[in-house]
Design a protein around this motif. Structure first.
Motif, PDB file in Angstrom:
ATOM      1  N   ILE A  51       1.050  -1.201  -0.125  1.00  0.00           N
ATOM      2  CA  ILE A  51      -0.039   0.097   0.026  1.00  0.00           C
ATOM      3  C   ILE A  51       0.816   1.183  -0.102  1.00  0.00           C
ATOM      4  N   GLU A  52       0.313   2.086  -0.908  1.00  0.00           N
ATOM      5  CA  GLU A  52       1.449   3.399  -1.037  1.00  0.00           C
ATOM      6  C   GLU A  52       0.088   4.575  -0.563  1.00  0.00           C
ATOM      7  N   GLU A  53       0.726   5.517   0.231  1.00  0.00           N
ATOM      8  CA  GLU A  53      -0.188   6.432   0.720  1.00  0.00           C
ATOM      9  C   GLU A  53      -0.217   7.734  -0.393  1.00  0.00           C
ATOM     10  N   GLN A  54      -0.468   7.315  -1.647  1.00  0.00           N
ATOM     11  CA  GLN A  54      -0.562   8.476  -2.787  1.00  0.00           C
ATOM     12  C   GLN A  54      -1.595   7.657  -3.839  1.00  0.00           C
ATOM     13  N   LEU A  55      -2.036   8.485  -4.641  1.00  0.00           N
ATOM     14  CA  LEU A  55      -2.542   7.996  -5.763  1.00  0.00           C
ATOM     15  C   LEU A  55      -1.873   8.024  -7.348  1.00  0.00           C
ATOM     16  N   PRO A  56      -2.165   7.315  -8.254  1.00  0.00           N
ATOM     17  CA  PRO A  56      -1.609   7.773  -9.484  1.00  0.00           C
ATOM     18  C   PRO A  56      -2.228   9.245 -10.052  1.00  0.00           C
ATOM     19  N   ALA A  57      -1.363   9.902 -10.680  1.00  0.00           N
ATOM     20  CA  ALA A  57      -1.712  11.460 -11.092  1.00  0.00           C
ATOM     21  C   ALA A  57      -2.948  11.429 -11.614  1.00  0.00           C
ATOM     22  N   TRP A  58      -3.312  10.528 -12.528  1.00  0.00           N
ATOM     23  CA  TRP A  58      -4.581  10.477 -13.316  1.00  0.00           C
ATOM     24  C   TRP A  58      -5.848  10.252 -12.341  1.00  0.00           C
ATOM     25  N   ARG A  59      -5.573   9.746 -11.164  1.00  0.00           N
ATOM     26  CA  ARG A  59      -6.665   9.187 -10.096  1.00  0.00           C
ATOM     27  C   ARG A  59      -6.912  10.358  -9.116  1.00  0.00           C
ATOM     28  N   ARG A  60      -5.927  11.244  -9.107  1.00  0.00           N
ATOM     29  CA  ARG A  60      -6.038  12.320  -7.804  1.00  0.00           C
ATOM     30  C   ARG A  60      -7.272  12.984  -7.814  1.00  0.00           C
ATOM     31  N   ALA A  61      -7.817  13.453  -8.621  1.00  0.00           N
ATOM     32  CA  ALA A  61      -9.016  14.205  -8.711  1.00  0.00           C
ATOM     33  C   ALA A  61     -10.263  13.528  -8.239  1.00  0.00           C
ATOM     34  N   SER A  62     -10.146  12.287  -8.321  1.00  0.00           N
ATOM     35  CA  SER A  62     -11.465  11.245  -7.867  1.00  0.00           C
ATOM     36  C   SER A  62     -11.546  11.129  -6.359  1.00  0.00           C
ATOM     37  N   ARG A  63     -10.328  11.036  -5.717  1.00  0.00           N
ATOM     38  CA  ARG A  63     -10.387  11.031  -4.414  1.00  0.00           C
ATOM     39  C   ARG A  63     -10.671   9.774  -3.748  1.00  0.00           C
ATOM     40  N   LYS A  64     -10.680   8.575  -4.801  1.00  0.00           N
ATOM     41  CA  LYS A  64     -10.961   7.436  -4.563  1.00  0.00           C
ATOM     42  C   LYS A  64      -9.784   6.696  -4.707  1.00  0.00           C
ATOM     43  N   GLY A  65      -9.559   5.283  -3.839  1.00  0.00           N
ATOM     44  CA  GLY A  65      -8.399   4.672  -3.844  1.00  0.00           C
ATOM     45  C   GLY A  65      -8.102   3.774  -5.225  1.00  0.00           C
TER      46      GLY A  65
END
Length: 246
Positions: A51-65
């Motif tokens: 588990i990494e405490e970050q999201l891929p750049a394309w996923r960040r706006a969704s605020r979903k894991g």
């Protein structure tokens, strides 16, 4: 393999609708947040979840894991050395890791996962048929344990899993429908099918190919029935080793 194959002629007298011995061993990798060695007969796949405490750049706006997967066969996993695969030249492995990722996301509540990325790595130590199905089945255990670890750390409030997912192969070999094909059976299969499903009977994905012949609707139904029964047994084993409850 003879066209006159019968259930009695399978290795160890295994019946047509019986799986190979399956073992799911947890906590086998010290540094992984969750890990499972999945053994389907002579097929062995090491599944780890990080588990990494970050999201891929394309996923960040969704605020979903996000849950994703990577798959590879180690060089000595087959009878002749398998060349190492590097990013950008995968092919078959990319198709399999996408299947694993889709399968695991099907039972993960990404809305409640938080802004984390979970990567499930599936490395084939020894291949004797069914490596992708072992990866899905063992990958779920590794994913479950990684999430439980983060709950214990207070980083996630509750387990964001909606259920269990597992996978099994089936096929028609010499005119006989068989469950959980080993490599000799798979390499001679008239029809090859992989089924991914959930503990409550839902189907996530069906991959089926007429390798040497077509199949009838009745034969397809028979393979699906065999596969569904196999998935129920695999989910029962997952539950046995994890104590999973919704």
């Amino acid at each position: 393999m003879s066209d006159n194959i019968t259930p009695e002629r399978r290795p160890e007298g295994r019946a047509a609708n019986k799986m190979r011995p399956v073992t799911l061993t947890r906590n086998v990798m010290k540094n992984a947040h969750g890990s499972c060695l999945a053994e389907f007969g002579d097929t062995r796949v090491m599944c780890t979840a990080t588990i990494e405490e970050q999201l891929p750049a394309w996923r960040r706006a969704s605020r979903k894991g996000w849950v994703t997967a990577e798959y590879a066969m180690l060089p000595a996993s087959t009878s002749t050395r398998t060349k190492r695969e590097y990013k950008g030249r995968k092919g078959r492995s990319m198709e399999i890791e996408r299947l694993i990722g889709r399968s695991l996301r099907a039972v993960c509540d990404l809305d409640h996962l938080g802004e984390f990325t979970i990567t499930v790595d599936c490395d084939v130590l020894q291949a004797d048929g069914g490596t992708r199905t072992a990866s899905v089945t063992g990958g779920w255990v590794a994913l479950h344990d990684a999430l439980m670890h983060f709950i214990e750390l207070g980083k996630i409030k509750r387990l964001p899993l909606t259920g269990q997912v597992a996978a099994i192969s089936a096929g028609i070999v010499g005119g006989v429908p068989l469950l959980d094909l080993d490599y000799p059976e798979d390499s001679h299969a008239d029809v090859d099918l992989n089924l991914v499903g959930t503990a409550d009977g839902g189907i996530v994905e069906v991959q089926g190919t007429g390798e040497r012949s077509t199949l009838s609707r009745a034969q397809l139904n028979e393979l699906l029935d065999m596969g569904e029964a196999g998935i129920k047994r695999l989910c029962a084993l997952q539950d046995e080793v994890t104590g999973f409850t919704r």
